[in-house]
Design a protein around this motif. Structure first.
Motif, PDB file in Angstrom:
ATOM      1  N   VAL A 173       0.824  -1.215   0.000  1.00  0.00           N
ATOM      2  CA  VAL A 173       0.000   0.000   0.000  1.00  0.00           C
ATOM      3  C   VAL A 173       0.855   1.261   0.000  1.00  0.00           C
ATOM      4  CG1 VAL A 173      -1.643   1.350   1.363  1.00  0.00           C
ATOM      5  CG2 VAL A 173      -1.989  -1.108   1.069  1.00  0.00           C
ATOM      6  N   HIS A 174       1.914   1.270   0.816  1.00  0.00           N
ATOM      7  CA  HIS A 174       2.724   2.484   0.955  1.00  0.00           C
ATOM      8  C   HIS A 174       3.740   2.668  -0.163  1.00  0.00           C
ATOM      9  CE1 HIS A 174       1.026   3.714   4.749  1.00  0.00           C
ATOM     10  NE2 HIS A 174       1.191   2.500   5.244  1.00  0.00           N
ATOM     11  N   ASN A 175       3.818   1.710  -1.075  1.00  0.00           N
ATOM     12  CA  ASN A 175       4.733   1.857  -2.210  1.00  0.00           C
ATOM     13  C   ASN A 175       4.012   1.772  -3.550  1.00  0.00           C
ATOM     14  OD1 ASN A 175       7.628   2.010  -1.049  1.00  0.00           O
ATOM     15  ND2 ASN A 175       6.711   0.311   0.087  1.00  0.00           N
ATOM     16  N   GLY A 176       2.736   2.100  -3.538  1.00  0.00           N
ATOM     17  CA  GLY A 176       2.007   2.341  -4.779  1.00  0.00           C
ATOM     18  C   GLY A 176       1.396   1.158  -5.482  1.00  0.00           C
ATOM     19  N   ALA A 177       1.302  -0.005  -4.840  1.00  0.00           N
ATOM     20  CA  ALA A 177       0.676  -1.153  -5.498  1.00  0.00           C
ATOM     21  C   ALA A 177      -0.779  -0.850  -5.799  1.00  0.00           C
ATOM     22  CB  ALA A 177       0.783  -2.394  -4.614  1.00  0.00           C
ATOM     23  N   GLY A 178      -1.195  -1.159  -7.023  1.00  0.00           N
ATOM     24  CA  GLY A 178      -2.569  -0.891  -7.429  1.00  0.00           C
ATOM     25  C   GLY A 178      -2.686  -0.899  -8.940  1.00  0.00           C
ATOM     26  N   PRO A 179      -3.796  -0.421  -9.464  1.00  0.00           N
ATOM     27  CA  PRO A 179      -3.975  -0.378 -10.919  1.00  0.00           C
ATOM     28  C   PRO A 179      -2.822   0.329 -11.614  1.00  0.00           C
ATOM     29  CG  PRO A 179      -6.032   0.136  -9.797  1.00  0.00           C
ATOM     30  CD  PRO A 179      -4.967   0.086  -8.740  1.00  0.00           C
ATOM     31  N   GLY A 180      -2.382  -0.256 -12.707  1.00  0.00           N
ATOM     32  CA  GLY A 180      -1.275   0.317 -13.468  1.00  0.00           C
ATOM     33  C   GLY A 180       0.090  -0.164 -13.038  1.00  0.00           C
ATOM     34  N   LYS A 181       0.151  -0.966 -11.975  1.00  0.00           N
ATOM     35  CA  LYS A 181       1.431  -1.426 -11.452  1.00  0.00           C
ATOM     36  C   LYS A 181       1.611  -2.933 -11.639  1.00  0.00           C
ATOM     37  CE  LYS A 181       2.751   2.583  -9.823  1.00  0.00           C
ATOM     38  NZ  LYS A 181       3.965   3.289 -10.325  1.00  0.00           N
ATOM     39  N   LYS A 182       2.850  -3.319 -11.869  1.00  0.00           N
ATOM     40  CA  LYS A 182       3.215  -4.730 -11.966  1.00  0.00           C
ATOM     41  C   LYS A 182       4.071  -5.076 -10.754  1.00  0.00           C
ATOM     42  CE  LYS A 182       2.991  -4.768 -17.023  1.00  0.00           C
ATOM     43  NZ  LYS A 182       3.696  -5.074 -18.300  1.00  0.00           N
ATOM     44  N   VAL A 183       3.577  -6.038  -9.973  1.00  0.00           N
ATOM     45  CA  VAL A 183       4.156  -6.321  -8.672  1.00  0.00           C
ATOM     46  C   VAL A 183       4.638  -7.766  -8.589  1.00  0.00           C
ATOM     47  CG1 VAL A 183       3.659  -6.494  -6.197  1.00  0.00           C
ATOM     48  CG2 VAL A 183       2.753  -4.568  -7.525  1.00  0.00           C
ATOM     49  N   GLY A 184       5.807  -7.964  -7.994  1.00  0.00           N
ATOM     50  CA  GLY A 184       6.328  -9.299  -7.765  1.00  0.00           C
ATOM     51  C   GLY A 184       6.405  -9.610  -6.286  1.00  0.00           C
ATOM     52  N   ILE A 185       6.087 -10.830  -5.916  1.00  0.00           N
ATOM     53  CA  ILE A 185       6.198 -11.298  -4.541  1.00  0.00           C
ATOM     54  C   ILE A 185       7.205 -12.442  -4.515  1.00  0.00           C
ATOM     55  CG2 ILE A 185       4.996 -12.265  -2.551  1.00  0.00           C
ATOM     56  CD1 ILE A 185       4.020  -9.453  -3.268  1.00  0.00           C
ATOM     57  N   VAL A 186       8.297 -12.261  -3.790  1.00  0.00           N
ATOM     58  CA  VAL A 186       9.317 -13.300  -3.677  1.00  0.00           C
ATOM     59  C   VAL A 186       8.971 -14.198  -2.490  1.00  0.00           C
ATOM     60  CG1 VAL A 186      11.746 -13.824  -3.336  1.00  0.00           C
ATOM     61  CG2 VAL A 186      11.083 -11.789  -4.651  1.00  0.00           C
ATOM     62  N   GLY A 187       8.769 -15.475  -2.787  1.00  0.00           N
ATOM     63  CA  GLY A 187       8.431 -16.439  -1.748  1.00  0.00           C
ATOM     64  C   GLY A 187       6.935 -16.699  -1.701  1.00  0.00           C
ATOM     65  N   VAL A 188       6.552 -17.965  -1.782  1.00  0.00           N
ATOM     66  CA  VAL A 188       5.141 -18.333  -1.689  1.00  0.00           C
ATOM     67  C   VAL A 188       4.974 -19.173  -0.418  1.00  0.00           C
ATOM     68  CG1 VAL A 188       3.162 -19.372  -2.858  1.00  0.00           C
ATOM     69  CG2 VAL A 188       4.995 -18.340  -4.205  1.00  0.00           C
ATOM     70  N   GLY A 189       5.081 -18.476   0.708  1.00  0.00           N
ATOM     71  CA  GLY A 189       4.921 -19.106   2.014  1.00  0.00           C
ATOM     72  C   GLY A 189       3.862 -18.370   2.801  1.00  0.00           C
ATOM     73  N   GLY A 190       4.019 -18.354   4.128  1.00  0.00           N
ATOM     74  CA  GLY A 190       3.037 -17.687   4.971  1.00  0.00           C
ATOM     75  C   GLY A 190       2.882 -16.216   4.632  1.00  0.00           C
ATOM     76  N   LEU A 191       4.009 -15.503   4.513  1.00  0.00           N
ATOM     77  CA  LEU A 191       3.963 -14.093   4.137  1.00  0.00           C
ATOM     78  C   LEU A 191       3.631 -13.924   2.658  1.00  0.00           C
ATOM     79  CD1 LEU A 191       7.093 -12.587   5.976  1.00  0.00           C
ATOM     80  CD2 LEU A 191       4.695 -12.390   6.641  1.00  0.00           C
ATOM     81  N   GLY A 192       4.298 -14.694   1.812  1.00  0.00           N
ATOM     82  CA  GLY A 192       4.121 -14.548   0.370  1.00  0.00           C
ATOM     83  C   GLY A 192       2.696 -14.781  -0.080  1.00  0.00           C
ATOM     84  N   HIS A 193       2.007 -15.714   0.522  1.00  0.00           N
ATOM     85  CA  HIS A 193       0.631 -15.978   0.106  1.00  0.00           C
ATOM     86  C   HIS A 193      -0.244 -14.771   0.403  1.00  0.00           C
ATOM     87  CE1 HIS A 193      -1.706 -16.768   3.827  1.00  0.00           C
ATOM     88  NE2 HIS A 193      -2.731 -17.068   3.044  1.00  0.00           N
ATOM     89  N   PHE A 194       0.045 -14.075   1.516  1.00  0.00           N
ATOM     90  CA  PHE A 194      -0.673 -12.825   1.790  1.00  0.00           C
ATOM     91  C   PHE A 194      -0.359 -11.780   0.717  1.00  0.00           C
ATOM     92  CE2 PHE A 194      -1.340 -13.913   6.409  1.00  0.00           C
ATOM     93  CZ  PHE A 194      -2.702 -13.656   6.437  1.00  0.00           C
ATOM     94  N   GLY A 195       0.920 -11.720   0.313  1.00  0.00           N
ATOM     95  CA  GLY A 195       1.297 -10.752  -0.705  1.00  0.00           C
ATOM     96  C   GLY A 195       0.523 -10.928  -1.987  1.00  0.00           C
ATOM     97  N   LEU A 196       0.346 -12.173  -2.416  1.00  0.00           N
ATOM     98  CA  LEU A 196      -0.413 -12.449  -3.638  1.00  0.00           C
ATOM     99  C   LEU A 196      -1.888 -12.083  -3.469  1.00  0.00           C
ATOM    100  CD1 LEU A 196       1.183 -15.896  -4.557  1.00  0.00           C
ATOM    101  CD2 LEU A 196       1.735 -13.656  -5.532  1.00  0.00           C
TER     102      LEU A 196
END
Length: 360
Positions: A173-196
């Motif tokens: 949220v504080h770094n501009g994620a939203g429409p128009g942005k392409k975002v990567g999440i490193v790690g698909v674990g407890g934290l990473g699944h929240f990121g996705l």
């Protein structure tokens, strides 16, 4: 002040606690003040921080310690000075339960960056009393750091959001994620699944899951990823160079391919680290950032206001974490399973007696 209930929980006695050696015993909570709240715990999420603390991975822990900082339940005692919570409310406490409330950071609503920050467990309050976490029957904490849990989220779902969820929500949220942005999440674990989950709910144009192997690809796509990158595949970094505006890294290892992650950033892109290592992250060339005007930063949990906003957002966008509810009595085995990477994707301990009472 005496209460009709006891404060007791699973205590780590020494560094072997993660080997199934926590002990159930009584402890003395923080000294009561009229700014505090007592919570009858129904659920507590299991966080990687719990393991780091139980084995003194981030420095010598204050044994005996009761970990767990994703605490959800009901308020059973509320101080006279507390206005936003009343007895019977569904409430939660995340990874922080104290700060000075007077410095520049606190005044700016960023209590998590206060130099007098007190962790919900393994910390000490200004009066010298220790903080104890949520692998327990009850929790006492300053009410400033307790948030109401809105209807639309079960206590089991809300619990892991209070640390795991906010740890990834805030940097998005504080770094501009939203429409128009392409975002990567490193790690698909407890934290990473929240990121996705969050990146999808925020409406990002592209949500890219980045993991070492393809083993979690199907799960990641179901969580909201539009693309999956497996770093064990040859040339993954070059194939996806300059494709992402923002990367949030939930992993930490001295062997993580940090320089290659930077290659994925577009001009003026940002790499935000939230995974907290017990050792150092790899060295990298400054030109990896200089050549594209990129930035590397970090982010730490979130303020009570941030957490409340996140919970409301979860209800509004119908975001539900993928959790496995386990009995509190099995906490020792759960910690072992967590350490072995078996969680899919967040373990939540349920105090079965208290949960049953709430339903009755």
């Amino acid at each position: 002040m005496a209460t009709s209930y006891k404060f007791q929980g699973w205590m780590g006695i020494d560094k072997d606690a993660t080997k199934g050696k926590m002990v159930w015993q009584e402890y003395e909570p923080k000294t009561w003040t009229e700014d505090d709240v007592d919570i009858k715990i129904t659920h507590c999420g299991v966080c990687g921080s719990d393991l780091h603390t139980l084995r003194s991975g981030w420095g010598q822990s204050l044994y005996p310690c009761c970990v767990g900082h994703e605490i959800a339940g009901t308020a059973v005692k509320v101080g006279r000075n507390v206005k936003h919570i009343k007895v019977g409310d569904k409430v939660g406490v995340g990874a922080q339960s104290g700060s000075c409330l007077d410095c520049e950071q606190c005044a700016d609503g960023q209590e998590q960056y206060c130099t007098s920050m007190v962790g919900t467990y393994n910390g000490k309050y200004s009066d010298g009393s220790k903080s104890y976490g949520g692998y327990a029957d009850y929790c006492r904490a300053p009410a400033h750091f307790a948030v109401k849990i809105p209807d639309g989220l079960s206590l089991a779902e809300a619990a892991p959001m209070l640390c795991g969820g906010i740890t990834v929500y805030n940097p998005l949220v504080h770094n501009g994620a939203g429409p128009g942005k392409k975002v990567g999440i490193v790690g698909v674990g407890g934290l990473g699944h929240f990121g996705l989950l969050w990146a999808k709910a925020l409406g990002c144009d592209e949500v890219v899951a980045i993991s070492r192997t393809n083993s979690k690809k199907e799960d990641a796509l179901k969580m909201g990823a539009t693309k999956f990158i497996a770093t064990q595949e040859s040339g993954w970094n070059k194939k996806n160079a300059r494709s992402l505006d923002l990367i949030v890294s939930t992993v930490s290892s001295p062997s993580m391919p940090l320089a290659e992650y930077f290659q994925l950033l577009r001009t003026s892109g940002q790499f935000i680290q939230v995974g907290a290592p017990e050792d150092k992250i790899p060295a990298f060339s400054a030109f990896a950032l200089i050549a594209k005007g990129c930035k590397m930063g970090g982010s730490c949990i979130g303020s009570p206001k941030d957490i409340s906003n996140m919970l409301d957002f979860a209800v509004k966008k119908n975001v539900h974490p993928i959790i496995q509810v386990r009995p509190l009595k099995d906490a020792n085995q759960v910690v072992i399973d967590m350490d072995e990477g078996k969680a899919r994707y967040r373990y939540v301990l349920q105090n079965e007696v208290h949960a049953a009472e709430l339903k009755a």
